[in-house]
Scaffold this motif. Structure first.
Motif, mmCIF file in Angstrom:
data_model
loop_
_atom_site.group_PDB
_atom_site.id
_atom_site.type_symbol
_atom_site.label_atom_id
_atom_site.label_comp_id
_atom_site.label_asym_id
_atom_site.label_seq_id
_atom_site.Cartn_x
_atom_site.Cartn_y
_atom_site.Cartn_z
ATOM 1 N N ASP A 18 -30.530 96.587 19.696
ATOM 2 C CA ASP A 18 -30.587 95.129 19.725
ATOM 3 C C ASP A 18 -30.569 94.697 21.192
ATOM 4 N N ASP A 20 -30.162 92.171 23.135
ATOM 5 C CA ASP A 20 -29.644 90.796 23.211
ATOM 6 C C ASP A 20 -29.785 90.227 24.625
ATOM 7 N N HIS A 90 -35.093 89.145 16.159
ATOM 8 C CA HIS A 90 -33.622 89.066 16.270
ATOM 9 C C HIS A 90 -33.207 87.668 16.712
ATOM 10 N N HIS A 94 -30.353 84.005 19.753
ATOM 11 C CA HIS A 94 -29.264 84.816 19.208
ATOM 12 C C HIS A 94 -28.145 83.941 18.636
ATOM 13 N N HIS A 223 -26.801 98.784 21.614
ATOM 14 C CA HIS A 223 -27.174 97.686 22.516
ATOM 15 C C HIS A 223 -27.385 98.287 23.899
HETATM 16 ZN ZN LIG Z 1 -27.698 90.963 18.700
#
Ligand SMILES: [Zn+2]
Length: 263
Positions: A18, A20, A90, A94, A223
């Motif tokens: 992910d 982010d 995603h 976020h 991550h």
């Molecule tokens: Zn995330």
């Protein structure tokens, strides 16, 4: 759902990341420059390490990318797509689905789709909700936009059909125990804790052995700002090697698993 795995593999494994970056911290991060910088580190240092490990191992993964990350770090994410990895949806900023209203949930889905298309030329097959909270409104948006699968829920540890009223979607389930964040991330004042990397690897491998025994699919979640630090990136390398020693593994991005089980 189809039983067994391609090539007679014993087990199917999806390595998912992910990305982010800054997006997760934007609402509170306007003045938290250190926090934003840790998110940025994931793209600057974590992502290249992860890509190198996957290339050496000849494994393709799935990278769930917020629209904001695709806009902010277009070249870095293009390198991910160009290397043949899957790009999933995603959100855009976020934002956690259950903490925003229906209009904002629609904006998260639609702006995320636009950003992935405009910056990476990608129409994602799958969705993973930020912080893994799915609401009825977001579920309906996934069906409306024709997503082939979701990867946010935990109702089984095998691919299954997630349902809410008359909505249905293929679910490739996740679990917190297999996510690097709760084990290895830390922020001041939040009560997070660091697990010794060796202990986390042991947790991953114990669950892998269960999946191998049951010949099922397993998803690991990482991550780049967490697993991508130097001493932890080695864990990913070892995870892949140790799994290959234990059985015949079909490493597959989520979209390939979705096509296989529904094919
Ligand atoms: Zn995330």
């Amino acid at each position: 759902m189809r039983a067994g795995w391609p090539g007679g593999a014993d087990v199917a494994v999806s390595l998912t990341f992910d990305v982010d970056a800054e997006s997760g911290w934007l609402p509170e991060g306007a003045r938290q420059l250190s926090t934003l910088s840790e998110g940025r580190y994931g793209v600057v240092r974590g992502l290249p390490r992860i890509l190198a490990i996957l290339e050496r191992a000849d494994v393709k993964g799935t990278f769930y990318v917020p629209g904001d990350t695709a806009e902010r770090h277009r070249d870095a994410l293009r390198a991910v797509a160009d290397a043949g990895h899957e790009i999933g949806h995603h959100g855009h900023l976020h934002l956690q689905s259950d903490q925003i209203d229906a209009a904002a949930q629609r904006e998260e889905i639609e702006r995320g789709l636009e950003a992935l298309d405009a910056n990476l030329g990608v129409t994602p097959a799958g969705y993973r909700s930020p912080s893994w909270e799915l609401t009825p409104e977001t579920f309906a948006l996934l069906v409306e936009h024709g997503f082939a699968y979701d990867s946010s829920c935990m109702g089984d540890d095998r691919p299954y059909v997630e349902a809410y009223e008359d909505l249905r979607i293929l679910e490739l389930p996740v679990h917190w125990s297999l996510d690097d964040w709760p084990h290895l991330h830390w922020r001041p004042g939040r009560g997070d804790a660091f697990t010794a990397p060796e202990d986390f690897l042991a947790t991953w491998l114990a669950e892998f052995e269960s999946a191998l025994e049951e010949r099922r699919h397993i998803t690991f979640t990482m991550h780049p700002e967490v697993i991508g630090r130097g001493h932890r990136a080695a864990l990913l390398d070892r995870l892949i090697a140790e799994m290959r020693e234990r059985g015949v593994v079909w490493f597959a991005p989520h979209a390939d698993v979705q096509r296989w089980v529904t094919g």
